[in-house]
Design a protein around this motif. Sequence first.
Motif, PDB file in Angstrom:
ATOM      1  N   ALA A 115      23.336  13.517 -44.383  1.00 22.64           N
ATOM      2  CA  ALA A 115      22.308  14.345 -44.155  1.00 22.64           C
ATOM      3  C   ALA A 115      21.023  13.182 -43.809  1.00 22.64           C
ATOM      4  N   LEU A 116      21.279  11.590 -44.323  1.00 26.20           N
ATOM      5  CA  LEU A 116      19.758  10.895 -44.019  1.00 26.20           C
ATOM      6  C   LEU A 116      19.457  10.989 -41.886  1.00 26.20           C
ATOM      7  N   LEU A 117      20.800  10.632 -42.038  1.00 25.09           N
ATOM      8  CA  LEU A 117      20.684  10.009 -40.795  1.00 25.09           C
ATOM      9  C   LEU A 117      20.465  11.751 -39.241  1.00 25.09           C
ATOM     10  N   GLY A 118      20.652  13.087 -40.451  1.00 22.79           N
ATOM     11  CA  GLY A 118      19.838  14.208 -39.797  1.00 22.79           C
ATOM     12  C   GLY A 118      18.612  13.952 -40.500  1.00 22.79           C
ATOM     13  N   ILE A 119      18.137  13.812 -41.118  1.00 23.43           N
ATOM     14  CA  ILE A 119      16.681  13.354 -41.214  1.00 23.43           C
ATOM     15  C   ILE A 119      16.457  12.826 -40.376  1.00 23.43           C
ATOM     16  N   PHE A 120      16.460  11.947 -39.921  1.00 24.48           N
ATOM     17  CA  PHE A 120      15.859  11.010 -38.958  1.00 24.48           C
ATOM     18  C   PHE A 120      15.839  11.477 -37.982  1.00 24.48           C
ATOM     19  N   LEU A 121      17.119  12.084 -37.485  1.00 27.96           N
ATOM     20  CA  LEU A 121      17.014  12.856 -36.243  1.00 27.96           C
ATOM     21  C   LEU A 121      15.981  13.933 -36.178  1.00 27.96           C
ATOM     22  N   ILE A 122      16.075  14.870 -36.956  1.00 28.42           N
ATOM     23  CA  ILE A 122      15.100  15.969 -37.128  1.00 28.42           C
ATOM     24  C   ILE A 122      13.791  15.510 -36.795  1.00 28.42           C
ATOM     25  N   ILE A 123      13.017  14.344 -37.609  1.00 27.50           N
ATOM     26  CA  ILE A 123      11.982  13.765 -36.990  1.00 27.50           C
ATOM     27  C   ILE A 123      11.758  12.992 -35.811  1.00 27.50           C
ATOM     28  N   ALA A 124      12.823  12.304 -35.670  1.00 29.56           N
ATOM     29  CA  ALA A 124      12.248  12.088 -34.307  1.00 29.56           C
ATOM     30  C   ALA A 124      12.455  12.905 -32.938  1.00 29.56           C
TER      31      ALA A 124
END
Length: 272
Positions: A115-124
């Motif tokens: 989930a953390l990686l997914g948040i980073f990916l969406i923001i990027a």
Amino acid sequence: VTFCWVKQDNMAVEKASDEESDGHDHLRPEFIRSRSILFSCMAVLALVELILGIINVHWLGVITSILYLFLCVYYGLKTRQAIKTGNDTQVGLLCPNAGPRMSQALKGLFVSFSALLGIFLIIAIACLAMNPHWSEFPTKCDGNAGCTRVAPSRSNRSGEDIMKDGFVTFPKEKLKYDIIYWIQNQGQSEVAEEQSSFVSAQFTSVFFGFIDDFGVEIQDCDPNSDLNGYSSVYAQSQLRIGKSDFNVNDERIKDFYDHLKQMYGTKYTTHC
């Protein structure tokens, strides 16, 4: 994808019959190949975040994606080995020797990590999609609440205080190089564009990887005036996405002008 993997794992594990039991959990054969595909998909997402983290200078995202990529590759290869050898004992489990509770706890940790990686990916992706690409100094703050501007027109927040008694001018010799030096020493920042009288940069937040855009315009004073050899410095710092910046951009502008005043030691209450 990770939630699908955890759900699939809970459905797939079955106990062998008492007559054939070897004391291990086994996976149904139809799930083994799809498990390999799932880990491959997760590895691709981690690789994308790794690339975007490098582009956006988001080092926490880079570290997270590297660790996640390692896990995906490791368990993906482990699953492929099970396909070749036919040994499906505890395929893809995070810890082969862990009990049921520990195994579920590790799966929960893996899901949280995903989930953390997914948040980073969406923001990027959002930050790259909204890249304004400043090739010249902006004319206004674009109605963004998370923006501080210091310029002869439409100054706001601390910019109004800086402009209150006039403007700030500095000796123009090496001025641009001092500005670039300040940007490069702020941490998680990089110069995006550099021209003779304009510099733009981006600053990335440490945790989530939000990007702030920063622009500086250098305007030389009239050579026939008393300020010959000096330049006015305009600056603007703003969020790329979102509305609230918790005054981060305002503090950045203050620090920027404080740095220039400390470097040159003189403030002129006028502008070119």
